[in-house]
Enzyme design. Structure first.
Site, mmCIF file in Angstrom:
data_model
loop_
_atom_site.group_PDB
_atom_site.id
_atom_site.type_symbol
_atom_site.label_atom_id
_atom_site.label_comp_id
_atom_site.label_asym_id
_atom_site.label_seq_id
_atom_site.Cartn_x
_atom_site.Cartn_y
_atom_site.Cartn_z
ATOM 1 N N LEU A 513 0.788 -1.368 0.094
ATOM 2 C CA LEU A 513 0.008 0.027 -0.069
ATOM 3 C C LEU A 513 0.831 1.237 0.135
ATOM 4 C CD1 LEU A 513 -2.435 -0.872 2.510
ATOM 5 C CD2 LEU A 513 -3.110 -0.909 0.296
ATOM 6 N N GLY A 514 1.940 1.130 0.505
ATOM 7 C CA GLY A 514 2.689 2.236 0.485
ATOM 8 C C GLY A 514 4.257 2.022 1.239
ATOM 9 N N SER A 518 9.833 4.378 7.976
ATOM 10 C CA SER A 518 9.630 3.329 8.836
ATOM 11 C C SER A 518 9.432 2.185 8.785
ATOM 12 C CB SER A 518 8.686 3.841 10.124
ATOM 13 O OG SER A 518 7.341 4.359 9.659
ATOM 14 N N THR A 520 7.282 -0.587 5.372
ATOM 15 C CA THR A 520 6.534 -0.857 4.137
ATOM 16 C C THR A 520 5.023 -1.313 4.683
ATOM 17 O OG1 THR A 520 8.401 -1.505 2.981
ATOM 18 C CG2 THR A 520 6.195 -1.850 1.713
ATOM 19 N N VAL A 521 4.164 -0.728 3.976
ATOM 20 C CA VAL A 521 2.668 -1.017 4.552
ATOM 21 C C VAL A 521 2.136 -2.038 3.502
ATOM 22 C CG1 VAL A 521 0.498 -0.161 5.373
ATOM 23 C CG2 VAL A 521 2.546 1.236 5.517
ATOM 24 N N LYS A 535 1.787 -2.880 8.916
ATOM 25 C CA LYS A 535 3.247 -2.220 8.592
ATOM 26 C C LYS A 535 4.202 -3.014 9.098
ATOM 27 C CE LYS A 535 5.000 2.290 8.541
ATOM 28 N NZ LYS A 535 4.624 3.537 8.652
ATOM 29 N N ASP A 632 6.029 14.364 12.889
ATOM 30 C CA ASP A 632 6.330 14.189 11.331
ATOM 31 C C ASP A 632 4.802 14.678 10.655
ATOM 32 O OD1 ASP A 632 7.380 14.039 9.116
ATOM 33 O OD2 ASP A 632 7.601 11.931 9.270
#
Ligand SMILES: *[C@@H]1O[C@H](CO)[C@@H](O)[C@H](O)[C@H]1NC(C)=O
Ligand SMILES: *[C@@H]1O[C@H](CO)[C@@H](O)[C@H](O)[C@H]1NC(C)=O
Ligand SMILES: *[C@@H]1O[C@H](CO)[C@@H](O)[C@H](O)[C@H]1NC(C)=O
Ligand SMILES: *[C@@H]1O[C@H](CO)[C@@H](O)[C@H](O)[C@H]1NC(C)=O
Ligand SMILES: *[C@@H]1O[C@H](CO)[C@@H](O)[C@H](O)[C@H]1NC(C)=O
Ligand SMILES: *[C@@H]1O[C@H](CO)[C@@H](O)[C@H](O)[C@H]1NC(C)=O
Ligand SMILES: *[C@@H]1O[C@H](CO)[C@@H](O)[C@H](O)[C@H]1NC(C)=O
Length: 795
Positions: A513-514, A518, A520-521, A535, A632
């Site tokens: 997904l992204g 930190s 990868t999802v 994640k 962030d």
């Protein structure tokens, strides 16, 4: 003559038998047998030696003994039954004997019978200790009929196959906590202290059905089976985490009032908790005594409310006493209230009112001279004034606050005194966004802090950690369906996953997904069809315990505008987090969509996103017990759900992806550079105001639809963020319309007042640190303009 000699003869025999007994205890005895405490301790053993019965030393007195049954092979020789005498006997000359009449009796040295079975089936009576731990008295002339058994007289423990029934109850060793079936056929735990009696399990706030019980089975039977399932006729079920045959288990109402299941490790003789009734110890009544407050920070602890002190510094069950005295003649002007955020005292309500304001609630308590405090729940305007303060607790998800009524002079000193951290005092709560490295005392590098800034309240809150390590170890896979509902449910939904489960859920990490700094999802589907985002963290160097502690902290944060964490996985080197799946993509993809494939965000959607983001951040910053600085904030971290509501992602994550300060450098941060407050570059302590700054940038981007963080073009001139801010400020002061800066793709369809409020808020966020508002303030400012129907302004 025979009559005279016989008893002598018998006692001679029994002395002989005694001596034999101390060498090798009986498995069955007949009438006329007795054992003196001086001649050994074990009266009977079960055939498989699991259980022993005999004299058991009373804890503190070496010359006092009880008549008990215990686990022979447990390291601590755990007692499962004690003759219900209340009193121990003398260590010399006291004895257990089975008389010719068939009565089993426990007699003190002076001849007083402290306990007896009251059976009388004659000389063919025998006593045996069975492998189940049940001591039985049998009358052999009537076909081995059991005329008495210890299983019918439980103390604080139930063994497998021992039935808890309608007329029986378990009583904790403190004598204050009972497990029993109530008149509604529901299995309950009750606190029965010196001053009050109250039910605490299942949750008294809910009906039997809501607690997962039924009232309609009147058989009233609860029994633990050999496989570790504790089943009750009201539907309650507790299954041991190590369920299966061949393990010794017990269910005990512990000294602290909780109901626990234990399994024995046969190789080292230690017990492990494999099931628990009350999942959150603060729900057990009576723990912290009168006026005391139970909380988790990080372990379980008791505190006194402001203005109160411990009654007996050695003993929390005696609670707290006020440091002041009041009389009903005092003027109400002499009193004030000190807030205990998320605090509550259970029960003893003087009044309960609905839909009233905080001020009215204060007035009701102020006007009543017996009112000691009140609990107020903002949403529904619920007000409960309290005449007695028992069963106090601070629970981070409690949707209300308690206010203690104190004389003004006491209130002011208690505010200054350090002695507890329960109150979010107006001043105290502003400070102390202590970076986690200061907290951990192992680094002085501010850049390191960038990665791990978490907020803590001075002197008060360390990481709030509701459940201890073993809770996770043993509970996570086994949450009884009777779990308390509503906000109490929140922690239970959070769970630990196995790596295998997540590999399956994500189809071996197929659909990405992204990707972020930190990790990868991936998209995943759990067994219950729930869609999640998994994640996979990269570069986590934390130990298990630390990881759990932190992940739990994050897992407990729950707000509509924050992405919910459902659980985690920590196996070997694998560290994964399981999040709620948010249908739409992140805000940046909509705002800065050059391809034109995505739907343009309407003005009302933008305002809703701005307000939602502010609410989420305000929750992170101002939630008393667990302050988190996101560090962030940027459009990439604001996800949008199906209804285009904002959900902030990745809060607290910086802490988990523990990177080495030495390898950290600014180039890693380039992507989010434009959102970073200037103090990052200066060597200043970092606090929540860095998020306020970043939020200001995001707000301008929502309004303009451009990446102002990396400069903007106005009148064909490239200017940077700060120059842009100057331009906007001028526009505001000169009363100029904002048409030129609002996203032109909206073609003028926007609400002017809302736009102005957003721009104003954004500008104030970008001020120097001390002049920036708090997120709370921003929420308040924006809320004024929060109306669903917008008035389009055309030019
Ligand atoms: C026997 O001793 C116990 C205490 O050890 C005492 O309570 C009891 O009164 C005594 N009984 C007699 C008859 O002396
Ligand atoms: C009531 O509970 C008992 C014991 O758990 C069970 O055997 C029985 O089937 C239950 N009765 C009903 C009507 O559910
Ligand atoms: C039982 O104890 C032994 C020795 O301490 C340990 O190695 C083992 O893991 C324990 N078993 C369980 C099931 O906890
Ligand atoms: C078992 O219990 C004993 C004494 O209670 C303790 O010293 C020992 O460390 C325990 N063993 C384990 C593996 O926990
Ligand atoms: C603590 O106080 C309670 C209530 O007064 C009392 O029953 C209990 O024995 C005390 N415990 C200790 C360890 O002193
Ligand atoms: C609050 O409720 C009490 C009854 O519990 C009632 O007498 C009182 O008038 C109410 N007060 C307000 C301000 O509604
Ligand atoms: C809180 O701060 C204000 C202004 O900084 C100060 O006047 C006030 O005395 C403080 N209150 C307390 C309780 O410390």
């Amino acid at each position: 003559m025979g009559k005279f000699l016989c008893p002598l003869f018998i006692s001679f025999i029994s002395v002989l038998l005694c001596c034999a007994a101390s060498a090798s205890p009986w498995q069955t005895i007949g009438t006329g047998t007795s054992l003196q405490v001086d001649h050994g301790e074990t009266f009977l053993v079960s055939p498989d030696t699991t259980f022993s019965c005999g004299f058991y030393p009373s804890g503190d007195d070496t010359n006092a003994f009880y008549f008990s049954i215990w686990f022979t092979h447990a390291t601590d020789r755990t007692v499962v039954w004690t003759a219900d005498s209340g009193l121990p006997v003398n260590g010399h000359g006291s004895k257990i004997s089975l008389s010719h009449e068939g009565n089993l009796a426990f007699t003190d040295v002076n001849g007083t019978t402290v306990w007896e079975s009251k059976t009388g089936w004659g000389k063919h009576t025998t006593v045996a200790l069975l492998n189940s731990g049940n001591m039985v008295i049998k009358a052999s002339d009537s076909e081995d009929k059991i005329v008495w058994q210890s299983f019918d007289w439980p103390t604080d423990t139930l063994l497998p196959s021992q039935r808890l029934t309608r007329e029986k109850r378990l009583v904790s060793q403190s004598g204050n906590h009972f497990l029993y079936f109530d008149n509604d056929n529901v299995l309950r735990l009750q606190y029965n202290g010196p001053e009050i009696t109250s039910i605490y399990w299942p949750s008294p706030d809910y009906t039997a059905v809501q607690n997962g019980r039924t009232r309609f089975n009147s058989s009233k039977i609860a029994v633990l089976d050999d496989e570790g399932r504790f089943l009750s006729s009201d539907g309650f079920k507790m299954v041991a985490l190590d369920s299966g045959l061949g393990i010794q288990r017990r269910i005990t109402v512990d000294y602290d009032g909780n109901l626990r299941m234990y399994s024995l490790n046969a190789s080292d003789g230690n017990w492990t908790i494999t099931g628990e009734g009350v999942l959150q110890m603060c729900y057990v009544h009576g723990l912290c005594g009168r006026n005391g407050i139970c909380e988790y920070s990080p372990g379980l602890r008791c505190t006194c409310p402001p203005g109160y002190e411990m009654t007996d510094p050695e003993n929390w069950s005696r609670g707290c006493r006020p440091t002041f005295s009041v009389s009903c003649g005092q003027q109400r002007e002499d009193f004030t209230f000190v807030k205990i955020p998320h605090g509550d005292y259970y029960g003893f309500d003087l009044t309960s009112n609905k839909s009233i304001s905080l001020e009215e609630c204060m007035r009701i308590c102020m006007d009543s001279c017996v009112c000691l405090s009140f609990t107020y729940k903002g949403g529904d305007g619920l007000c409960y004034t309290k005449g007695l303060l028992y069963n106090g607790q601070v629970y981070p998800y409690f949707p209300g606050d308690n206010y203690i009524k104190l004389p003004k002079n006491v209130a002011s000193t208690s505010l200054i005194s350090k002695h507890h951290g329960l109150t979010c005092k107006p001043n105290a709560s502003k400070v102390m966004l202590v970076s986690i490295d200061a907290y951990r005392k192992n680094s002085d590098n501010i850049m390191w802090a960038y990665l791990y800034v978490f907020a803590t309240i001075i002197g008060a809150v360390e990481l709030v950690f509701i459940m201890t390590g073993w809770y996770f170890l043993f509970k996570m896979h086994n949450i009884p369906k009777s779990m308390e509902e509503g906000y109490k449910m929140i922690t239970s939904q959070f769970r630990r996953f196995t790596y295998r489960e997540l590999v399956e859920a994500t189809g071996k990490f197929k659909e990405e997904l992204g990707k972020g700094g930190s990790g990868t999802v991936y998209r995943g589907i759990l067994g219950d069809k729930k869609v999640v985002a998994v994640k996979k963290l990269t570069d986590v160097r934390q130990g298990e315990e630390e990881f759990w502690a932190e992940v739990t902290l994050i897992g407990r944060i729950n707000h509509i505008n924050l992405v919910r964490m459902w659980g985690f996985c920590s196996e070997g080197r694998q560290r994964l987090l399981v999040y709620e799946y948010v249908e739409n993509e992140s805000l940046d993809r909509y705002l800065f969509d050059d391809s034109g494939t995505r739907k343009l965000l309407s003005w009302s959607q933008r305002f809703k996103i701005a307000l939602g983001t502010a609410r989420g951040l305000a929750y992170l910053h101002h939630e008393c017990l667990e302050w988190v600085v996101h560090c962030d904030v940027k459009p990439e971290n604001i996800l949008l759900n199906r209804d285009f509501e904002a959900k902030i992602a990745d809060f607290g994550l910086s802490k988990l992806s523990k990177r080495d300060s030495s390898t950290f450098n600014f180039t890693h941060m380039r992507g989010t550079m434009g959102y970073m407050a200037p103090e990052w570059a200066l060597n200043l302590p970092i606090n929540a105001k860095v998020d306020v700054y970043s939020y200001g940038v995001v707000l301008l981007e929502i309004v303009t639809g451009t990446r102002v963080s990396s400069g903007i073009t106005i009148d064909e001139e490239d200017i940077d963020l700060m120059q842009f801010v100057q331009v906007v400020k001028q526009m505001l002061t000169s009363g100029e319309v904002l048409d030129t800066i609002v996203d032109s793709r909206l073609k003028g369809h926007f609400n002017c007042d809302q736009a102005k409020a957003m721009v104003k808020a954004a500008i104030s966020c970008l001020e120097e640190r001390s002049k920036r508002p708090t997120m709370d303030q921003i929420v308040k400012d924006l809320m004024v303009y929060d109306n669903e129907d917008y008035h389009p302004a055309y030019f």
